[in-house]
Design a protein around this motif. Structure first.
Motif, PDB file in Angstrom:
ATOM      1  N   LEU A 209       3.490   1.355   7.926  1.00  0.00           N
ATOM      2  CA  LEU A 209       4.382   0.636   7.013  1.00  0.00           C
ATOM      3  C   LEU A 209       5.813   0.762   7.504  1.00  0.00           C
ATOM      4  N   LEU A 210       6.598  -0.259   7.225  1.00  0.00           N
ATOM      5  CA  LEU A 210       8.032  -0.132   7.461  1.00  0.00           C
ATOM      6  C   LEU A 210       8.568   0.952   6.522  1.00  0.00           C
ATOM      7  N   PRO A 211       9.558   1.721   6.949  1.00  0.00           N
ATOM      8  CA  PRO A 211      10.037   2.873   6.171  1.00  0.00           C
ATOM      9  C   PRO A 211      10.415   2.558   4.724  1.00  0.00           C
ATOM     10  N   ALA A 212      10.963   1.401   4.464  1.00  0.00           N
ATOM     11  CA  ALA A 212      11.393   1.061   3.101  1.00  0.00           C
ATOM     12  C   ALA A 212      10.227   0.984   2.117  1.00  0.00           C
ATOM     13  N   HIS A 213       9.010   0.928   2.626  1.00  0.00           N
ATOM     14  CA  HIS A 213       7.844   0.758   1.753  1.00  0.00           C
ATOM     15  C   HIS A 213       6.938   1.984   1.724  1.00  0.00           C
ATOM     16  N   CYS A 214       7.386   3.061   2.338  1.00  0.00           N
ATOM     17  CA  CYS A 214       6.617   4.309   2.325  1.00  0.00           C
ATOM     18  C   CYS A 214       6.858   5.049   1.008  1.00  0.00           C
ATOM     19  N   GLY A 215       5.915   5.895   0.641  1.00  0.00           N
ATOM     20  CA  GLY A 215       6.070   6.733  -0.542  1.00  0.00           C
ATOM     21  C   GLY A 215       5.827   6.023  -1.858  1.00  0.00           C
ATOM     22  N   GLN A 216       5.201   4.832  -1.808  1.00  0.00           N
ATOM     23  CA  GLN A 216       4.935   4.066  -3.031  1.00  0.00           C
ATOM     24  C   GLN A 216       3.448   3.870  -3.286  1.00  0.00           C
ATOM     25  N   GLY A 217       2.608   4.549  -2.500  1.00  0.00           N
ATOM     26  CA  GLY A 217       1.162   4.398  -2.656  1.00  0.00           C
ATOM     27  C   GLY A 217       0.607   3.144  -2.006  1.00  0.00           C
ATOM     28  N   LEU A 218       1.426   2.442  -1.238  1.00  0.00           N
ATOM     29  CA  LEU A 218       0.977   1.184  -0.637  1.00  0.00           C
ATOM     30  C   LEU A 218       0.024   1.408   0.535  1.00  0.00           C
TER      31      LEU A 218
ATOM     32  N   ILE B 179      -3.347  12.714   7.438  1.00  0.00           N
ATOM     33  CA  ILE B 179      -4.491  13.593   7.176  1.00  0.00           C
ATOM     34  C   ILE B 179      -4.849  13.530   5.693  1.00  0.00           C
ATOM     35  N   ASN B 180      -3.827  13.602   4.833  1.00  0.00           N
ATOM     36  CA  ASN B 180      -4.064  13.536   3.386  1.00  0.00           C
ATOM     37  C   ASN B 180      -4.689  12.205   2.995  1.00  0.00           C
ATOM     38  N   LEU B 181      -4.197  11.121   3.576  1.00  0.00           N
ATOM     39  CA  LEU B 181      -4.726   9.799   3.237  1.00  0.00           C
ATOM     40  C   LEU B 181      -6.182   9.667   3.691  1.00  0.00           C
ATOM     41  N   LEU B 182      -6.499  10.109   4.902  1.00  0.00           N
ATOM     42  CA  LEU B 182      -7.879  10.040   5.384  1.00  0.00           C
ATOM     43  C   LEU B 182      -8.802  10.866   4.497  1.00  0.00           C
ATOM     44  N   ASN B 183      -8.358  12.046   4.092  1.00  0.00           N
ATOM     45  CA  ASN B 183      -9.176  12.863   3.188  1.00  0.00           C
ATOM     46  C   ASN B 183      -9.365  12.175   1.847  1.00  0.00           C
ATOM     47  N   LYS B 184      -8.316  11.558   1.325  1.00  0.00           N
ATOM     48  CA  LYS B 184      -8.405  10.848   0.046  1.00  0.00           C
ATOM     49  C   LYS B 184      -9.387   9.679   0.136  1.00  0.00           C
ATOM     50  N   LEU B 185      -9.495   9.078   1.329  1.00  0.00           N
ATOM     51  CA  LEU B 185     -10.451   7.983   1.557  1.00  0.00           C
ATOM     52  C   LEU B 185     -11.881   8.485   1.761  1.00  0.00           C
TER      53      LEU B 185
ATOM     54  N   TRP C  68      -2.096   3.859   0.760  1.00  0.00           N
ATOM     55  CA  TRP C  68      -3.369   4.187   0.100  1.00  0.00           C
ATOM     56  C   TRP C  68      -4.037   2.917  -0.420  1.00  0.00           C
ATOM     57  N   GLU C  69      -3.282   2.075  -1.084  1.00  0.00           N
ATOM     58  CA  GLU C  69      -3.848   0.852  -1.663  1.00  0.00           C
ATOM     59  C   GLU C  69      -4.426  -0.054  -0.569  1.00  0.00           C
ATOM     60  N   ALA C  70      -3.683  -0.229   0.511  1.00  0.00           N
ATOM     61  CA  ALA C  70      -4.161  -1.065   1.620  1.00  0.00           C
ATOM     62  C   ALA C  70      -5.386  -0.436   2.278  1.00  0.00           C
ATOM     63  N   SER C  71      -5.320   0.870   2.541  1.00  0.00           N
ATOM     64  CA  SER C  71      -6.426   1.557   3.217  1.00  0.00           C
ATOM     65  C   SER C  71      -7.689   1.573   2.367  1.00  0.00           C
ATOM     66  N   ALA C  72      -7.545   1.771   1.069  1.00  0.00           N
ATOM     67  CA  ALA C  72      -8.711   1.752   0.178  1.00  0.00           C
ATOM     68  C   ALA C  72      -9.349   0.363   0.181  1.00  0.00           C
ATOM     69  N   GLY C  73      -8.520  -0.685   0.224  1.00  0.00           N
ATOM     70  CA  GLY C  73      -9.056  -2.045   0.325  1.00  0.00           C
ATOM     71  C   GLY C  73      -9.806  -2.258   1.630  1.00  0.00           C
ATOM     72  N   VAL C  74      -9.253  -1.756   2.724  1.00  0.00           N
ATOM     73  CA  VAL C  74      -9.921  -1.871   4.027  1.00  0.00           C
ATOM     74  C   VAL C  74     -11.231  -1.085   4.013  1.00  0.00           C
ATOM     75  N   LEU C  75     -11.228   0.103   3.436  1.00  0.00           N
ATOM     76  CA  LEU C  75     -12.455   0.894   3.360  1.00  0.00           C
ATOM     77  C   LEU C  75     -13.546   0.143   2.593  1.00  0.00           C
ATOM     78  N   ARG C  76     -13.217  -0.416   1.440  1.00  0.00           N
ATOM     79  CA  ARG C  76     -14.209  -1.169   0.662  1.00  0.00           C
ATOM     80  C   ARG C  76     -14.738  -2.365   1.451  1.00  0.00           C
ATOM     81  N   HIS C  77     -13.839  -3.080   2.116  1.00  0.00           N
ATOM     82  CA  HIS C  77     -14.219  -4.239   2.925  1.00  0.00           C
ATOM     83  C   HIS C  77     -15.140  -3.807   4.075  1.00  0.00           C
ATOM     84  N   THR C  78     -14.815  -2.691   4.694  1.00  0.00           N
ATOM     85  CA  THR C  78     -15.613  -2.163   5.805  1.00  0.00           C
ATOM     86  C   THR C  78     -17.023  -1.836   5.347  1.00  0.00           C
TER      87      THR C  78
END
Length: 178
Positions: free
Chosen positions: A101-110, A143-149, A112-122
């Motif tokens: 993500l571009l830095p201005a959009h980090c730290g907002q859960g985006l 690492i935290n995001l991968l574990n959360k997925l 996670w939201e994108a990755s969870a969508g990709v995981l479901r699609h996969t």
């Protein structure tokens, strides 16, 4: 010119295939210090180089495999803010998930939201049996995001491209209809 296709929608995001029109955004993203530190230097400093990288990277992979890194857009504005999706590396037995993500959009859960969508699609659409994730051992947010997925540490590896140390994570999807 290839037209983009929306692949995944989440409450706040739209993930779509890349086009050559994304060159300026792509050049900005791959030259962000976070991308360079966590993913690597791409040496893309012109629009021509960005178009070529999109054509031979995400666009080619989408045509060949039916998945790729997708452009993440805010649904409310249509603004491109990052990329998330799958890549098939020659060094891995299956596709791995990645995001930036571009830095201005980090730290907002985006991410996670994108990755969870990709995981479901996969899992549900592409029906990939195993999903991998690679990250630097020092990249705790990834690492935290991968574990959360639901991806779990499998092994440490030194990847051939650039010789970067990587943690490899894995998630198997159970098949009850096989």
């Amino acid at each position: 010119m290839t037209e983009s296709m929306t692949v995944i929608e989440t409450p706040r995001l739209r993930l779509r295939t890349a086009t050559l029109d994304d060159a300026a955004f792509y050049m900005e993203l791959v030259n962000d210090p976070s991308w360079i530190a966590n993913i690597g230097q791409r040496n893309i400093h012109t629009l021509e180089a960005a178009r070529a990288a999109l054509e031979t990277g995400p666009m080619a992979q989408q045509r060949e495999l039916g998945y790729s890194f997708y452009i993440i857009e805010l649904r409310s504005e249509g603004l491109a803010i990052g990329m998330c999706g799958l890549i098939k590396r020659a060094t891995m037995p299956g596709p791995d998930i990645g995001y930036a993500l571009l830095p201005a959009h980090c730290g907002q859960g985006l991410a996670w939201e994108a990755s969870a969508g990709v995981l479901r699609h996969t899992r549900d659409v592409l029906r990939v049996p195993t999903l991998y994730g690679l990250t630097s051992p020092s990249n705790q947010p990834s690492i935290n995001l991968l574990n959360k997925l639901g991806l779990r540490f499998e092994r440490f590896s030194r990847q051939p491209l650039g010789g970067k140390d990587s943690n490899i994570y894995r998630r198997d999807f159970l098949r009850t209809d096989a």
